[in-house]
Enzyme design. Structure first.
Site, PDB file in Angstrom:
ATOM      1  N   LYS A 171       4.592   0.185   4.790  1.00  0.00           N
ATOM      2  CA  LYS A 171       3.950   1.497   4.933  1.00  0.00           C
ATOM      3  C   LYS A 171       3.133   1.800   3.695  1.00  0.00           C
ATOM      4  O   LYS A 171       3.667   2.097   2.636  1.00  0.00           O
ATOM      5  CB  LYS A 171       4.973   2.617   5.138  1.00  0.00           C
ATOM      6  CG  LYS A 171       4.269   3.885   5.620  1.00  0.00           C
ATOM      7  CD  LYS A 171       4.980   5.164   5.313  1.00  0.00           C
ATOM      8  CE  LYS A 171       4.768   5.709   3.951  1.00  0.00           C
ATOM      9  NZ  LYS A 171       3.385   6.103   3.600  1.00  0.00           N
ATOM     10  N   GLY A 224       7.002   3.786  -6.177  1.00  0.00           N
ATOM     11  CA  GLY A 224       6.529   5.167  -6.109  1.00  0.00           C
ATOM     12  C   GLY A 224       7.239   6.013  -7.141  1.00  0.00           C
ATOM     13  O   GLY A 224       7.745   5.489  -8.138  1.00  0.00           O
ATOM     14  N   SER A 225       7.288   7.305  -6.891  1.00  0.00           N
ATOM     15  CA  SER A 225       7.821   8.212  -7.908  1.00  0.00           C
ATOM     16  C   SER A 225       9.356   8.186  -7.912  1.00  0.00           C
ATOM     17  O   SER A 225       9.990   7.831  -6.919  1.00  0.00           O
ATOM     18  CB  SER A 225       7.334   9.629  -7.630  1.00  0.00           C
ATOM     19  OG  SER A 225       7.842  10.054  -6.390  1.00  0.00           O
ATOM     20  N   THR A 226       9.916   8.617  -9.021  1.00  0.00           N
ATOM     21  CA  THR A 226      11.370   8.653  -9.154  1.00  0.00           C
ATOM     22  C   THR A 226      11.973   9.629  -8.147  1.00  0.00           C
ATOM     23  O   THR A 226      13.019   9.348  -7.546  1.00  0.00           O
ATOM     24  CB  THR A 226      11.741   9.029 -10.607  1.00  0.00           C
ATOM     25  OG1 THR A 226      11.209   8.008 -11.467  1.00  0.00           O
ATOM     26  CG2 THR A 226      13.241   9.116 -10.811  1.00  0.00           C
ATOM     27  N   GLY A 229      12.090   7.953  -4.873  1.00  0.00           N
ATOM     28  CA  GLY A 229      13.097   6.881  -4.956  1.00  0.00           C
ATOM     29  C   GLY A 229      14.492   7.420  -4.654  1.00  0.00           C
ATOM     30  O   GLY A 229      15.280   6.800  -3.932  1.00  0.00           O
ATOM     31  N   GLU A 246      10.879   0.465  -7.719  1.00  0.00           N
ATOM     32  CA  GLU A 246       9.940   0.403  -8.858  1.00  0.00           C
ATOM     33  C   GLU A 246       9.384   1.804  -9.015  1.00  0.00           C
ATOM     34  O   GLU A 246       8.537   2.231  -8.230  1.00  0.00           O
ATOM     35  CB  GLU A 246       8.790  -0.569  -8.554  1.00  0.00           C
ATOM     36  CG  GLU A 246       9.215  -1.965  -8.150  1.00  0.00           C
ATOM     37  CD  GLU A 246       9.708  -2.787  -9.318  1.00  0.00           C
ATOM     38  OE1 GLU A 246       9.627  -2.322 -10.464  1.00  0.00           O
ATOM     39  OE2 GLU A 246      10.187  -3.906  -9.076  1.00  0.00           O
TER      40      GLU A 246
HETATM   41  P1  NAD Z   1       5.257   8.845  -4.032  1.00  0.00           P
HETATM   42  O1  NAD Z   1       6.671   8.607  -4.395  1.00  0.00           O
HETATM   43  O2  NAD Z   1       4.824  10.223  -3.715  1.00  0.00           O
HETATM   44  O3  NAD Z   1       4.843   7.971  -2.755  1.00  0.00           O
HETATM   45  C1  NAD Z   1       5.030   6.573  -2.709  1.00  0.00           C
HETATM   46  C2  NAD Z   1       5.187   6.154  -1.259  1.00  0.00           C
HETATM   47  O4  NAD Z   1       6.371   6.752  -0.746  1.00  0.00           O
HETATM   48  C3  NAD Z   1       4.058   6.600  -0.332  1.00  0.00           C
HETATM   49  O5  NAD Z   1       3.803   5.576   0.607  1.00  0.00           O
HETATM   50  C4  NAD Z   1       4.633   7.813   0.339  1.00  0.00           C
HETATM   51  O6  NAD Z   1       4.081   8.061   1.616  1.00  0.00           O
HETATM   52  C5  NAD Z   1       6.088   7.423   0.468  1.00  0.00           C
HETATM   53  N1  NAD Z   1       7.020   8.541   0.611  1.00  0.00           N
HETATM   54  C6  NAD Z   1       6.873   9.825   0.195  1.00  0.00           C
HETATM   55  N2  NAD Z   1       7.955  10.564   0.542  1.00  0.00           N
HETATM   56  C7  NAD Z   1       8.810   9.730   1.184  1.00  0.00           C
HETATM   57  C8  NAD Z   1      10.096   9.886   1.757  1.00  0.00           C
HETATM   58  N3  NAD Z   1      10.733  11.064   1.748  1.00  0.00           N
HETATM   59  N4  NAD Z   1      10.679   8.803   2.322  1.00  0.00           N
HETATM   60  C9  NAD Z   1      10.082   7.612   2.319  1.00  0.00           C
HETATM   61  N5  NAD Z   1       8.852   7.404   1.805  1.00  0.00           N
HETATM   62  C10 NAD Z   1       8.217   8.445   1.230  1.00  0.00           C
HETATM   63  O7  NAD Z   1       4.414   8.230  -5.210  1.00  0.00           O
HETATM   64  P2  NAD Z   1       2.844   8.249  -5.375  1.00  0.00           P
HETATM   65  O8  NAD Z   1       2.438   9.599  -5.837  1.00  0.00           O
HETATM   66  O9  NAD Z   1       2.214   7.678  -4.156  1.00  0.00           O
HETATM   67  O10 NAD Z   1       2.665   7.166  -6.555  1.00  0.00           O
HETATM   68  C11 NAD Z   1       2.795   7.493  -7.900  1.00  0.00           C
HETATM   69  C12 NAD Z   1       4.149   7.112  -8.427  1.00  0.00           C
HETATM   70  O11 NAD Z   1       4.388   5.724  -8.208  1.00  0.00           O
HETATM   71  C13 NAD Z   1       4.263   7.293  -9.916  1.00  0.00           C
HETATM   72  O12 NAD Z   1       5.487   7.911 -10.237  1.00  0.00           O
HETATM   73  C14 NAD Z   1       4.245   5.885 -10.464  1.00  0.00           C
HETATM   74  O13 NAD Z   1       4.862   5.704 -11.692  1.00  0.00           O
HETATM   75  C15 NAD Z   1       4.932   5.145  -9.394  1.00  0.00           C
HETATM   76  N6  NAD Z   1       4.626   3.717  -9.489  1.00  0.00           N
HETATM   77  C16 NAD Z   1       5.602   2.858  -9.946  1.00  0.00           C
HETATM   78  C17 NAD Z   1       5.325   1.503 -10.098  1.00  0.00           C
HETATM   79  C18 NAD Z   1       6.358   0.533 -10.599  1.00  0.00           C
HETATM   80  O14 NAD Z   1       6.222  -0.664 -10.342  1.00  0.00           O
HETATM   81  N7  NAD Z   1       7.389   0.949 -11.314  1.00  0.00           N
HETATM   82  C19 NAD Z   1       4.063   1.020  -9.788  1.00  0.00           C
HETATM   83  C20 NAD Z   1       3.097   1.914  -9.345  1.00  0.00           C
HETATM   84  C21 NAD Z   1       3.405   3.268  -9.194  1.00  0.00           C
END
Ligand code: NAD
Length: 486
Positions: A171, A224-226, A229, A246
């Site tokens: 996704k 994605g974000s903490t 996660g 991650e």
């Molecule tokens: P996000 O957590 O908002 O979204 C990431 C993904 O999760 C998207 O596909 C989103 O649709 C999905 N998502 C959102 N809510 C969800 C839920 N309740 N259940 C399941 N999936 C859901 O993050 P973002 O704003 O898209 O990306 C930025 C974040 O990603 C930053 O915190 C960044 O540090 C992190 N990031 C981490 C790494 C790593 O390898 N550590 C790499 C790149 C980005």
């Protein structure tokens, strides 16, 4: 351009007909509307992946590798892919061509080669028994990725999962689904069987949530974000699926008094502003030794102010817009918040004055001086904003570096070998770069500790993360005496 869901080898509409807008961050224009998958779409994608799993996992590993290598070639040969990624994300075209596409191809190629290199072991147990341990695929894997490197994440996530024999439902972010759909189409072209790769764009709290709580998904690999996660961990509880996370970061990039200043200035600019600072491993806290801080800042601020911000489609552009308007607003708010807490803006802090960029989601390269306890030095901004902090000793630098909830990537700039090794050992994180920053390679494990998550992308560790061990005992000639002798 593909704008439907890719399920079971075909592009299809969502069952409820929902769509999402894909916007060009340079001018806010609509690129296209993409089908948004919901619960039932995830369900049919998971069912397709489950049906495809037995044949895919039993295919000769070398054959899986051959298909992955062909996908790497197809990605490299696709003349429009860099343009598509640039328009969708705002990445400068020079980065999309020079980094995103070649790195994605290299990642698929690396895992193509690894597909048939995962060997089992034979354990020296008691005489008369043969005990061997095999690595077997986990099963159906859900992969949920963000918008900052959508193309590259297809390689990081699909590469090891498919090489190890899993089938996948990916996704992409609702903001940037286009390159993942293109990769799905290329995969079908080069011969991946239906159901092995499914790509379902959709909203996080709908499609993402369903993937995370789906009872027939065996693992979720999430970037994605903490905060998200944590939600994924909660959602996964039903079937206790495996989770790899991650998450966010707040990298410390530490410049010692003995550093080569020119190299460190250039490296710190790359660490802070590459990809508009939208990187989990950004060196978003710049720690400067007090003896060189003023000299360093003079050069660094001048460099930040000279970065060419503009239309990502222009090959001369060095920094593009942020990927969404909402995110641009959050980034500017965090600069305001830093000033309210007593921080000083040394460069940037606002949208560029150029009237040609007014419709886009631009923020100037921004340098803010603050204190370690300020929110701007603790919270991830995920934009072109670097916070400058000063230190007087190695111990103080280490204490500041380790005083956040995160532990992902950090940098050290010094000519002192012993100090480099000592701090690389003691600094909290999954990656540490010395006299360089933000180096990644498909063979080198990538991931964090603490609230930056657990599990690793890339390398053998990623492959192992997509396998389970299975221990098999054979009685060769052990002659086991009955335990309950009669
Ligand atoms: P996000 O957590 O908002 O979204 C990431 C993904 O999760 C998207 O596909 C989103 O649709 C999905 N998502 C959102 N809510 C969800 C839920 N309740 N259940 C399941 N999936 C859901 O993050 P973002 O704003 O898209 O990306 C930025 C974040 O990603 C930053 O915190 C960044 O540090 C992190 N990031 C981490 C790494 C790593 O390898 N550590 C790499 C790149 C980005």
């Amino acid at each position: 351009m593909h704008n439907q869901l890719f399920i079971d080898g075909r592009f299809v509409d969502a069952l409820d007909g929902d769509t999402l807008d894909v916007v060009n961050p340079h001018d806010g224009s609509l690129i296209t509307r993409v089908t948004a998958g919901a619960q039932l779409d995830i369900d049919r994608a998971v069912a397709a992946a489950r049906r495809a799993f037995p044949a895919w996992s039993r295919l000769a590993a070398g054959e899986r590798g051959r298909l992955l290598a062909r996908l790497a070639d197809a990605i490299e040969a696709d003349t429009g892919l860099a343009e598509l990624e640039s328009a969708d994300t705002g990445h400068p075209i020079r980065d999309a061509r020079g980094l995103d596409v070649p790195r994605t191809a290299a990642c698929f190629r690396y895992f193509a080669g690894m597909a048939d290199k995962i060997e089992g072991t034979v354990v020296p147990v008691e005489p008369g028994f043969l005990n061997y341990v095999q690595r077997t695929p986990v099963g159906v894997v859900g992969q949920i990725v963000p918008w900052n490197f959508p193309l590259m994440f297809t390689g990081w996530k699909l590469g090891p999962a498919l090489a190890a024999g899993n089938t996948v439902v990916l996704k992409p972010s609702e903001l940037t689904p286009l390159s993942a759909l293109r990769v799905a189409a290329l995969a079908a072209d080069v011969g991946f069987p239906p159901g092995v790769i499914n790509v379902v764009p959709g909203f996080g709290n709908v499609a993402g949530q369903r993937l995370a709580n789906h009872p027939d998904v065996d693992k979720i690999a999430f970037t994605g974000s903490t905060a998200t996660g944590r939600r994924i961990v909660e959602a996964s509880r039903g079937n206790l699926k495996r989770i790899q996370l991650e998450l966010g970061g707040k990298g410390a990039n530490i410049v010692f008094a003995d550093a080569d200043l020119d190299t460190a200035v250039a490296g710190a600019a790359w660490a802070s502003f590459h990809n508009q600072g939208q990187a989990c491993i950004a060196g978003s806290r710049l720690l400067l030794h007090e003896d060189i801080a003023d000299a360093f800042l003079e050069r660094f601020v001048a460099l930040a102010q000279s970065i060419r911000v503009g239309d990502p489609a222009d090959p001369a552009t060095e920094m593009g817009p942020l990927t969404s308007a909402a995110h641009r607003d959050r980034v500017l708010e965090s600069v305001e918040m830093a000033q309210a807490q007593g921080g000083t803006v040394l460069a940037g802090g606002k949208a560029p004055a150029d009237p040609g960029l007014r419709q886009g989601f631009y923020v100037e390269p921004t340098v803010v001086a603050a204190r370690p306890q300020d929110r701007i030095a603790q919270e991830e901004v995920f934009g072109p904003v670097v916070t400058v902090l000063r230190f007087a000793s190695d111990e103080q630098a280490l204490a500041i570096a380790n005083a956040t909830q995160y532990g992902l990537g950090n940098g050290l700039w010094t000519r002192d070998l012993a100090r480099a090794h000592r701090l690389a050992r003691d600094i909290r994180g999954g990656m540490c770069w010395v006299n360089c920053y933000k180096r990644v390679h498909p063979g080198s494990p990538f991931g964090g500790v603490g609230e930056s998550g657990y599990g690793r992308d890339m390398g053998f560790e990623a492959m192992h993360g997509y396998t389970e061990s299975r221990s098999v005992w054979i009685n060769v000639d052990a002659g086991i005496a009955p335990h309950f002798a009669r």
